[in-house]
Design an enzyme around this catalytic site. Structure first.
Site, PDB file in Angstrom:
ATOM      1  N   HIS A 120       0.684  -1.368   0.123  1.00  0.00           N
ATOM      2  CA  HIS A 120       0.144   0.040  -0.015  1.00  0.00           C
ATOM      3  C   HIS A 120       0.733   1.085   0.084  1.00  0.00           C
ATOM      4  O   HIS A 120       1.761   1.157   0.753  1.00  0.00           O
ATOM      5  CB  HIS A 120      -0.878  -0.082   1.391  1.00  0.00           C
ATOM      6  CG  HIS A 120      -0.109  -0.080   2.698  1.00  0.00           C
ATOM      7  ND1 HIS A 120       0.401  -1.307   2.970  1.00  0.00           N
ATOM      8  CD2 HIS A 120       0.237   0.629   3.484  1.00  0.00           C
ATOM      9  CE1 HIS A 120       0.861  -1.381   4.077  1.00  0.00           C
ATOM     10  NE2 HIS A 120       0.853  -0.183   4.551  1.00  0.00           N
ATOM     11  N   PHE A 121       0.422   2.440  -0.714  1.00  0.00           N
ATOM     12  CA  PHE A 121       1.031   3.539  -0.707  1.00  0.00           C
ATOM     13  C   PHE A 121       0.597   4.493   0.469  1.00  0.00           C
ATOM     14  O   PHE A 121      -0.625   4.321   0.735  1.00  0.00           O
ATOM     15  CB  PHE A 121       0.726   4.396  -1.835  1.00  0.00           C
ATOM     16  CG  PHE A 121       1.655   4.133  -3.011  1.00  0.00           C
ATOM     17  CD1 PHE A 121       2.991   4.704  -3.249  1.00  0.00           C
ATOM     18  CD2 PHE A 121       1.035   3.074  -4.023  1.00  0.00           C
ATOM     19  CE1 PHE A 121       3.714   4.428  -4.310  1.00  0.00           C
ATOM     20  CE2 PHE A 121       1.942   2.877  -5.053  1.00  0.00           C
ATOM     21  CZ  PHE A 121       3.343   3.522  -5.439  1.00  0.00           C
TER      22      PHE A 121
END
Ligand SMILES: [Zn+2]
Length: 162
Positions: A120-121
Site C-alpha cells: 500500500h502507498f
C-alpha cells in the site's frame, strides 16, 4: 522519533475482523466500510484513511488484490493504483490545503511495513511546521482534526454516491 504508534499498530491488527487478518481485504465485513474508514473501493484499487495517522489526512492506497509488492501487479493494476494516488493527492489538496506531501511505499518488514503482505502507498499531507510542532511536544504526534470528521469530509469527494 519515538515509536509511539507501535502499540497502535498492534491494536490495528487485533481490531481487524477480516477473514485473512488483513486490514485491506474486505472479507465478509464489506458492509463495515465506514468503520474501516474506506473512502473508495473499485474493482482494482481501494483508498482508506489510516486509523493511526502520522498526520491529519493520512491516506492509504492499496490494490484490492492481496499481494506484497508491485511486481505482483498487472499493468492495469499498477495504472489504476497510480491514478488513485494522483486522485488522492488532488482531493487532499482541494480539501485540506496541504503545502506538501510524503508519498511512499514500505516494502517488507525491515523497511517498516506494518501490513507487509498487502502492499500500500502512504499519502501523508504536510504543512509547514508540523514536524516542529511534534518535536516541541516531545515526539508526540498531534492530530488536530478528529479522524471521523476528516473521513466524513473526504468521503463524498472520493465516493459521490455517499
Ligand atoms: Zn490483504
Amino acid at each position: 522519533m519515538k515509536v509511539l504508534w507501535a502499540p497502535w499498530r498492534m491494536g490495528y491488527i487485533l481490531s481487524n475482523q477480516n477473514d485473512n487478518g488483513c486490514i485491506f481485504c474486505p472479507g465478509k465485513h464489506r458492509q463495515n466500510d465506514e468503520n474501516r474508514l474506506i473512502l473508495g473501493i473499485g474493482p482494482l484499487t481501494l483508498v482508506m484513511m489510516n486509523k493511526f495517522p502520522y498526520n491529519n489526512g493520512h491516506l492509504l492506497v492499496a490494490p484490492v488484490r492481496h499481494v506484497p509488492g508491485l511486481e505482483h501487479l498487472s499493468s492495469d493494476e499498477v495504472l489504476d493504483l497510480m491514478l488513485m494516488v494522483r486522485r488522492s493527492i488532488e482531493l487532499l489538496k482541494e480539501n485540506m490545503n496541504p503545502e506538501g506531501f510524503n508519498v511512499g511505499l514500505n516494502l517488507g518488514h525491515v523497511a517498516g511495513a506494518g501490513m507487509e503482505d498487502h502492499m500500500h502507498f502512504h499519502i501523508v499531507p504536510r504543512w509547514k511546521g508540523d514536524t516542529n510542532y511534534m518535536t516541541v511536544l516531545g515526539d508526540v504526534r498531534v492530530i488536530p482534526e478528529h479522524i471521523q470528521e476528516t473521513y466524513r469530509k473526504l468521503l463524498p469527494f472520493f465516493n459521490p454516491s455517499k
